[in-house]
Design a protein around this motif. Structure first.
Motif, short mmCIF file in Angstrom:
data_model
loop_
_atom_site.label_atom_id
_atom_site.label_comp_id
_atom_site.label_asym_id
_atom_site.label_seq_id
_atom_site.Cartn_x
_atom_site.Cartn_y
_atom_site.Cartn_z
N SER A 46 41.57 38.39 54.93
CA SER A 46 40.51 39.24 54.38
C SER A 46 41.01 40.06 53.20
O SER A 46 40.30 40.23 52.20
CB SER A 46 39.98 40.16 55.48
OG SER A 46 39.00 41.04 54.97
N LEU A 47 42.25 40.55 53.29
CA LEU A 47 42.82 41.34 52.19
C LEU A 47 42.91 40.51 50.92
O LEU A 47 42.51 40.96 49.84
CB LEU A 47 44.20 41.84 52.59
CG LEU A 47 44.99 42.59 51.49
CD1 LEU A 47 44.22 43.81 50.99
CD2 LEU A 47 46.37 42.99 52.00
N LEU A 48 43.38 39.28 51.03
CA LEU A 48 43.48 38.42 49.84
C LEU A 48 42.11 38.10 49.28
O LEU A 48 41.92 38.05 48.05
CB LEU A 48 44.23 37.14 50.20
CG LEU A 48 45.75 37.31 50.36
CD1 LEU A 48 46.33 36.15 51.16
CD2 LEU A 48 46.43 37.42 49.01
N ALA A 49 41.13 37.90 50.15
CA ALA A 49 39.77 37.64 49.69
C ALA A 49 39.20 38.85 48.95
O ALA A 49 38.52 38.71 47.93
CB ALA A 49 38.88 37.27 50.87
N LYS A 50 39.49 40.05 49.47
CA LYS A 50 39.03 41.26 48.79
C LYS A 50 39.63 41.38 47.40
O LYS A 50 38.96 41.80 46.45
CB LYS A 50 39.38 42.49 49.63
CG LYS A 50 38.55 42.66 50.89
CD LYS A 50 38.98 43.89 51.67
CE LYS A 50 38.13 44.07 52.93
NZ LYS A 50 38.49 45.29 53.69
N LEU A 51 40.90 40.99 47.28
CA LEU A 51 41.56 41.10 45.99
C LEU A 51 40.95 40.16 44.96
O LEU A 51 40.85 40.50 43.78
CB LEU A 51 43.05 40.81 46.13
CG LEU A 51 43.87 41.86 46.89
CD1 LEU A 51 45.35 41.47 46.89
CD2 LEU A 51 43.69 43.23 46.28
N THR A 52 40.53 38.97 45.37
CA THR A 52 39.96 38.02 44.41
C THR A 52 38.67 38.57 43.79
O THR A 52 38.32 38.22 42.67
CB THR A 52 39.66 36.66 45.05
OG1 THR A 52 38.68 36.81 46.08
CG2 THR A 52 40.92 36.04 45.66
N CYS A 53 37.98 39.46 44.53
CA CYS A 53 36.71 40.00 44.04
C CYS A 53 36.84 41.39 43.43
O CYS A 53 35.93 41.83 42.70
CB CYS A 53 35.69 40.08 45.18
SG CYS A 53 35.37 38.54 46.03
N ASN A 54 37.91 42.09 43.75
CA ASN A 54 37.97 43.50 43.40
C ASN A 54 39.15 43.95 42.55
O ASN A 54 39.14 45.08 42.06
CB ASN A 54 37.95 44.34 44.69
CG ASN A 54 36.65 44.24 45.45
OD1 ASN A 54 35.65 44.81 45.06
ND2 ASN A 54 36.65 43.48 46.54
N CYS A 55 40.18 43.12 42.40
CA CYS A 55 41.30 43.59 41.59
C CYS A 55 40.98 43.40 40.10
O CYS A 55 40.11 42.62 39.74
CB CYS A 55 42.60 42.89 41.97
SG CYS A 55 42.75 41.19 41.41
N PHE A 56 41.68 44.15 39.26
CA PHE A 56 41.47 44.10 37.82
C PHE A 56 42.70 43.50 37.13
O PHE A 56 43.84 43.74 37.55
CB PHE A 56 41.24 45.50 37.26
CG PHE A 56 39.93 46.11 37.67
CD1 PHE A 56 38.75 45.72 37.07
CD2 PHE A 56 39.89 47.09 38.66
CE1 PHE A 56 37.54 46.29 37.44
CE2 PHE A 56 38.69 47.65 39.04
CZ PHE A 56 37.50 47.26 38.44
N THR A 57 42.44 42.75 36.07
CA THR A 57 43.53 42.32 35.20
C THR A 57 43.93 43.51 34.34
O THR A 57 43.10 44.09 33.65
CB THR A 57 43.09 41.15 34.31
OG1 THR A 57 42.77 40.03 35.14
CG2 THR A 57 44.21 40.77 33.34
N VAL A 58 45.20 43.88 34.40
CA VAL A 58 45.71 44.98 33.58
C VAL A 58 46.17 44.39 32.25
O VAL A 58 46.97 43.45 32.23
CB VAL A 58 46.88 45.69 34.28
CG1 VAL A 58 47.39 46.85 33.42
CG2 VAL A 58 46.45 46.21 35.65
#
Length: 429
Positions: free
Chosen positions: A171-183
């Motif tokens: 679930s954590l990895l799935a959340k990251l695919t939708c919510n993390c930002f490219t810096v």
């Protein structure tokens, strides 16, 4: 700074952020530090893993041989985040996990040290994973990454479900695919990835009201235009130089929603983006993934040769593709990049000049990409002693950059310095 926005329930979108006061274009609305961040593997040798500065020479961590730093000061500042990671990297050597696995691990390590986390507008637990919306092949890919994550952190977190029962690796990895930002750096080149939980509340619009820029790992949210109270703050999750169908496909696959913004519902830019005969621009569209791969690997000679061939007049019964076509524009941009790296300055300027009018039309609001493109061309004009043109282009870039970057950003300072140099050289001429 006093907040001028609030969290609210956005109809059909879940949560969102909206203005509570009048907001002016260029206003700095929010500054955020990441819950966790890491340098992308593709950039790991060139950027400091602490401050994200680019350096010709970096000190390498003597233990993991992966992390690199400007100096001992940066290394010490990064140690609290790198200490656990270092041990995990050593355990996998010579393999290096993917960016998403490294970011997920850093989040887990941060959650194991609650004193290092601070509450914001939105917590990690509130983020959607969208696992139930994903295609089976994508869930399978995330499952494999989850196995890699658990193997990677084994030395430090042998039983994650026991130590962090609320955190499921998949679930954590799935959340990251939708919510993390490219810096990215000031010129919008990728440096790394980060999770900024409060900023994940921002909803998407293909013509957004706000823009995000980074200084190191610090995120700055600025207003791209004036806004009234109750107006929603939006950003663009993806690049906007794409026709409606391409944008919607990307948003559905990565973020699991169908965009209903005005630009998508009216498809008002598609006639220009897809101008020309389809049989003429299809080869351009199909070539772009291959050309971008050449760019990634720095095969500049081959990239320029292929771009030149694609952009050359076709002759015969097939009409030329107009410069405003988005696929031709992308190939022209790639040719510009190749020429700069091959020090073919006159040719680079010719390609760059072609792009300016399409960029102006595609970015009616201040946008960092437009400002960066103008500055690239202005640098070439200045170098080639086209001083009047350079001064004009730099002024256009500044009018945008003072809104998107702000006057205190290093890139804006560099632009102002170049503008003063141009003015002085023109006075001497």
């Amino acid at each position: 700074m006093a907040s001028k926005f609030e969290r609210f329930a956005s109809a059909g979108k879940g949560n969102g952020l909206r203005a509570t006061h009048d907001i002016h274009a260029g206003e700095l609305l929010y500054t955020a530090e990441p819950l966790a961040y890491c340098v992308s593997n593709t950039c790991a040798k060139y950027f400091c893993h602490s401050c994200f500065s680019r350096r010709e020479t970096l000190l390498r961590c003597s233990q993991c041989k992966v992390a690199r730093y400007c100096d001992v000061t940066c290394q010490k500042q990064a140690w609290s985040d790198h200490k656990r990671e270092c041990k995990c990297l050593r355990s996998l050597h010579p393999r290096i996990p993917t960016d998403s696995v490294r970011l997920a691990a850093r989040i887990i390590f941060r959650l194991l040290s609650p004193s290092q986390t601070s509450p914001g507008l939105c917590s990690l637990e509130e983020h959607e994973s969208h696992l139930c919306d994903m295609r089976e092949e994508r869930r399978e890919g995330l499952s494999q990454l989850s196995s890699m994550l658990q193997l990677y952190i084994q030395q430090e977190v042998p039983n994650i479900m026991q130590e962090l029962p609320a955190v499921d690796p998949l679930s954590l990895l799935a959340k990251l695919t939708c919510n993390c930002f490219t810096v990215s750096d000031g010129e919008l080149q990728e440096i790394g990835v980060g999770l900024y939980p409060s900023m994940s509340l921002l909803n998407h619009d293909c013509r957004p009201s706000c823009v995000m820029l980074f200084e190191g790992e610090t995120l700055h949210l600025r207003a791209a235009r004036d806004m009234r109270p109750a107006e929603e703050l939006t950003i663009s999750y993806i690049g906007s130089l794409a026709p409606t169908r391409d944008r919607q496909t990307q948003l559905e696959e990565q973020y699991h929603f169908t965009c209903q913004c005005q630009r998508c519902t009216t498809a008002d830019m598609d006639p220009m983006m897809l101008c020309g005969e389809e049989e003429a621009w299809t080869p351009l569209r199909e070539a772009i993934p291959r050309l971008e791969n050449l760019q990634t690997h720095g095969d500049w000679e081959e990239l320029l040769q292929e771009c030149s061939s694609l952009l050359a007049p076709m002759g015969g019964a097939v009409p030329a593709v107009p410069d405003g076509n988005v696929y031709r524009l992308r190939v022209t941009d790639l040719a510009l990049d190749a020429c700069i790296n091959l020090a073919q300055w006159d040719r680079a300027l010719a390609y760059g000049t072609i792009t300016l009018e399409p960029y102006r039309q595609y970015y009616p609001d201040p946008h960092p990409a437009h400002a960066i493109q103008l500055m690239r061309v202005a640098k070439l004009q200045h170098f080639l002693v086209h001083l009047g043109d350079a001064q004009h282009t730099l002024r256009l870039a500044y009018d945008i950059m003072k809104v998107t970057h702000g006057n205190q950003h290093p890139l804006t300072s560099d632009l102002i310095r170049r503008l003063e140099e141009c003015r002085a050289e023109l006075d001497r001429a």
